[in-house]
Design a protein around this motif. Sequence first.
Motif, PDB file in Angstrom:
ATOM      1  N   PHE A 137      85.879  84.927   2.497  1.00  0.00           N
ATOM      2  CA  PHE A 137      85.156  85.383   3.686  1.00  0.00           C
ATOM      3  C   PHE A 137      83.811  86.029   3.395  1.00  0.00           C
ATOM      4  N   ILE A 138      83.397  86.070   2.137  1.00  0.00           N
ATOM      5  CA  ILE A 138      82.036  86.537   1.838  1.00  0.00           C
ATOM      6  C   ILE A 138      81.310  85.502   0.981  1.00  0.00           C
ATOM      7  N   ALA A 139      81.889  85.182  -0.167  1.00  0.00           N
ATOM      8  CA  ALA A 139      81.191  84.287  -1.096  1.00  0.00           C
ATOM      9  C   ALA A 139      81.048  82.881  -0.505  1.00  0.00           C
ATOM     10  N   TYR A 140      82.154  82.372   0.005  1.00  0.00           N
ATOM     11  CA  TYR A 140      82.105  81.023   0.566  1.00  0.00           C
ATOM     12  C   TYR A 140      81.134  80.943   1.752  1.00  0.00           C
ATOM     13  N   PRO A 141      81.257  81.840   2.728  1.00  0.00           N
ATOM     14  CA  PRO A 141      80.305  81.798   3.842  1.00  0.00           C
ATOM     15  C   PRO A 141      78.850  81.903   3.391  1.00  0.00           C
ATOM     16  N   ILE A 142      78.613  82.727   2.373  1.00  0.00           N
ATOM     17  CA  ILE A 142      77.216  82.886   2.015  1.00  0.00           C
ATOM     18  C   ILE A 142      76.694  81.621   1.325  1.00  0.00           C
ATOM     19  N   GLY A 143      77.584  80.926   0.657  1.00  0.00           N
ATOM     20  CA  GLY A 143      77.202  79.628   0.100  1.00  0.00           C
ATOM     21  C   GLY A 143      76.884  78.646   1.217  1.00  0.00           C
ATOM     22  N   ILE A 144      77.798  78.561   2.182  1.00  0.00           N
ATOM     23  CA  ILE A 144      77.597  77.676   3.334  1.00  0.00           C
ATOM     24  C   ILE A 144      76.305  78.048   4.052  1.00  0.00           C
ATOM     25  N   SER A 145      76.096  79.352   4.173  1.00  0.00           N
ATOM     26  CA  SER A 145      74.917  79.831   4.876  1.00  0.00           C
ATOM     27  C   SER A 145      73.660  79.289   4.206  1.00  0.00           C
ATOM     28  N   PHE A 146      73.647  79.326   2.886  1.00  0.00           N
ATOM     29  CA  PHE A 146      72.486  78.826   2.159  1.00  0.00           C
ATOM     30  C   PHE A 146      72.325  77.331   2.398  1.00  0.00           C
ATOM     31  N   TRP A 147      73.424  76.625   2.334  1.00  0.00           N
ATOM     32  CA  TRP A 147      73.395  75.183   2.521  1.00  0.00           C
ATOM     33  C   TRP A 147      72.856  74.844   3.918  1.00  0.00           C
ATOM     34  N   MET A 148      73.347  75.580   4.902  1.00  0.00           N
ATOM     35  CA  MET A 148      72.898  75.316   6.269  1.00  0.00           C
ATOM     36  C   MET A 148      71.436  75.671   6.469  1.00  0.00           C
TER      37      MET A 148
END
Lengths: 382, 281, 309
Positions: C32-43
């Motif tokens: 709920f932090i690392a994964y979202p922030i990765g996705i956030s960068f990708w998006m």
Amino acid sequence: MARVRLKNLTKHFGDVVAVDDVTLDIADREFLTLLGPSGCGKTTLLNMIAGLESPTAGEVWFDDRNVTAVPPERRDIAMVFQTYALYPHMSVFDNVAFGLKMRGVPAEDRKRLVLEASKTMEIEHLLDRKPRALSGGQRQRVALARAIVRDPGVFLLDEPLSNLDAQLRVVMRTELKRLHGELEMTFVYVTHDQAESLILSDRIVVMKDGQIQQIGTPESIYDSPANTFVAGFVGSPPINLLNGTLEQSAGGAWRVVAEGYACGVAASMIERMEPPEGQEVFLGVRAEDIEVGAGPTSDRSTSEAPDSVSDHSWSVARASVVVREPMGSDLYLTVAVGGSNVKVRTRPDVRFDRGDSVNLFFDPEKLHLFDGESGTSLTLDI
Amino acid sequence: MWRRASLYIYALVAVIYLTLPFAWVAAVSFMPEREVTQQHWWPEEPTIGNYSLYFDVEGQSADVGAAIARQFPRAIVNSLIIGSAVMLLNLTCGSLAAYALSRLPFRGNLLLLLFFLGSRSVPGVAIMIPMYLLMRSYGLLDTHLSVILSHTTFTLPFTIWILKGYFQTVPLDLERAARVDGCTPLGALLRVFLPVTTPGLVAVGIFAFIASWGEFLFALLFTTTIASRPVTVLASDFAQELQVPFTVIAAGGVLVILLPLVLSFLFQRLIIQGIGGSVTG
Amino acid sequence: MTVLRPSFFMSRTRDFLPLVLNLPAVILLLAFIAYPIGISFWMSLHRYNLRRPDQVYFHGLENYATILASSEFWNALWISLYFTFMAVLLVIVIAMAIALLLHESFRGRGVVRALLLIPWAIPGVVNGLMWVGLLGDYGAFNAMLEDTVAAVNYLFGINIVYTGMASPFVALNAAIGAHVWRSVPFACIIFLAAIQAIPTEQYRAARVDGATSWNRFRFITLPWLYHAVLVVAIFETMNGFRAFDLIYALTGGGPGDATHVIAWQTYKEAFARLDFGGANAYSYLITLITMTLAIIYIRLLYRRGLVQG
């Protein structure tokens, strides 16, 4: 009851070798002290006996049982910690009873045993209190009660007296000795206080840098130290160590010579040395083994040189008193000899004071000679 | 003498600063609407009328804001469920991790600690969109669970940090003594370590609960109906409804604040000692 | 003689147990932090507007370029910087003052300490609503401010028109004041603990050396508190940049764009304009800024913190 054997015990913390290949046989019901300065590995060794630390190599045996891999809760031990480690959330009674409870002793027996142990430690009136309401000495007694209540085979004590003030320490020291007399347990005691170790122990293990320096009875450790480290660590004030060179006088007598002094040594002392002539040595002599007498006055000739002194006595010219420390029953004099200071214990009625010129006479029976490089004893019968 | 007097004046100023804003709002919540416009400081005709809107079970009232107010009890229950779950998750996950970090030396110790601290520095807005999409894809929107998970993740690093500091103040010898007394490692943890660290655990537990109770962004994003909306989100509706009299809003505010306020009063000693000591320690 | 099994937790499992204990926390934070922030960068590297869900495509740093070229971003950044700087400064000063007070012994200290936690216990949204009332037309503080302005006008013979929360200046600084008010207790707790950790001998020694009370504060208290001040500065900087709930309830970003802090701007980008690509680029910029500041602080902490011991 248990005999404890340590076989080639070694402990590494990363690159640091805390305990280095220690082999030790502790007899049943013995009071054995691990003595050494802080960081010498004595506590680590104790923790390995307890099972709180697992050895890097080597084995721990209790009687005929290899307990090296046995966790502490399944070894037959009790332990007293330097900080006492009383459980702050439990009453004194519960603290003492905890170990019994964990081992499934029924409540009635628990109560009886706790009362017995508290009687021994004289803490019956404290059983309802919480540890924080106790004084240092009381906490110490509770910690001891907690340990003895389970009647363990091995009783481990990690500097139990070091957090007490000087007076209480003396009281608890006597108490410990009494306990060991009453209880049939093997005591392994860790301390950095050489006086404690001399008073309490059947045998002392002196440690330095993770290695055993000497094992022996208090008398043998004190009277025949194996090396300069043991000689300097055990005894108060520390032994006087003077470096010098061995040489033979014209008369055939052997002497240790250095700037400012020369000291005759018995031929028997050096007969095992090959060849003794010219060897660098440390001369060790304890403060109580020195006699002090009036020194040469200015009008007297200096004919009283060490040369003329017989094999078994010794004096030094122009030694002078630097500090005078009266201690009530004793008087300590610090005397400058050549480049170094020598501490002398003498009677309080001796009048010498700062600046006085004195002669020192060493008791030839009590001299120690150590190798000038390795510091190993040259006089010890091995 | 002068020193004493100036100290009390100083203390008075501090008390006024800390309490006045809330005290005024609390006072207003007991005023009829007209008294507010007269800028009274103390309700001259105190009324609990503002509060009655919030406990209007039959839904009779047609007053402005009544529609929001009526949902309050349910929202408070939602907040309670979410906050308690967040507290429990924080205590279990946090104490396990903090125990390992403070007690058991292991490779990667520092790396993990940096990871925990690093995740604390990620702002909520930075992950709100992926979190929203994540919750949507798992069908968790408008459930308590979505809010619980998000609140746990942003409070957990702090919990671990505080507990690690707190645990380090407990002497290692206590657990060693327990082991020698016959406890297994787990037994030493449960019978000695946990009871001794209870004050610290209570402090971080309350801290996590209050943080969750007050969190807004994720709660706003993930919840849409009263089935899951916590009380902060409901209260924020007042910010959109310009017609609601402030006396009613004030009563709502007091209701929202009541529980965290009581908790912080009850546990203030533990919180101040537990949190303060561990943060800088 | 019974054969005793080696304990499950001993030697060989040394590294295993701590990792197991950390696992629940790590999994939660990864998910709920690392994964979202990765996705956030990708998006953030995509064109992704919910209004045109059929037109999602990669376009590299385009979103960042757009943002950096927009005046909205620079306005929001400037407001956030001002907001955060003022907030950090005021929180440190006020919290320090209260902590010093609470360290003195006087009758009623317990009461003050109990009251200390009030602002902290109040949720940000409710805090915002409270200050809406306090600064609204009939609000207690509004009246005070009006009177103050009138007094200033009279004294200096000038004519400032006080328009309350309709004035951008008042709105922004009121938001800061409300934010600071709620942040003071936490900082104060930290300062208080740090002050209590200072050995009293230090003050006795300083007295013997003839230090005045100001000098004692300057040369003993402050150096001892250096660590605590930096910790508070880190916390408050992060809090300042992520201030959202208060703005939501108190000003709604207004008047105009006067309180468009960067967190609010990001929220608007995402949920008003539904531009997920742009909003994610925004969030990344915020993360970058706060991380940079955090690293600067942590470096300071380690450089000076070690000296202090």
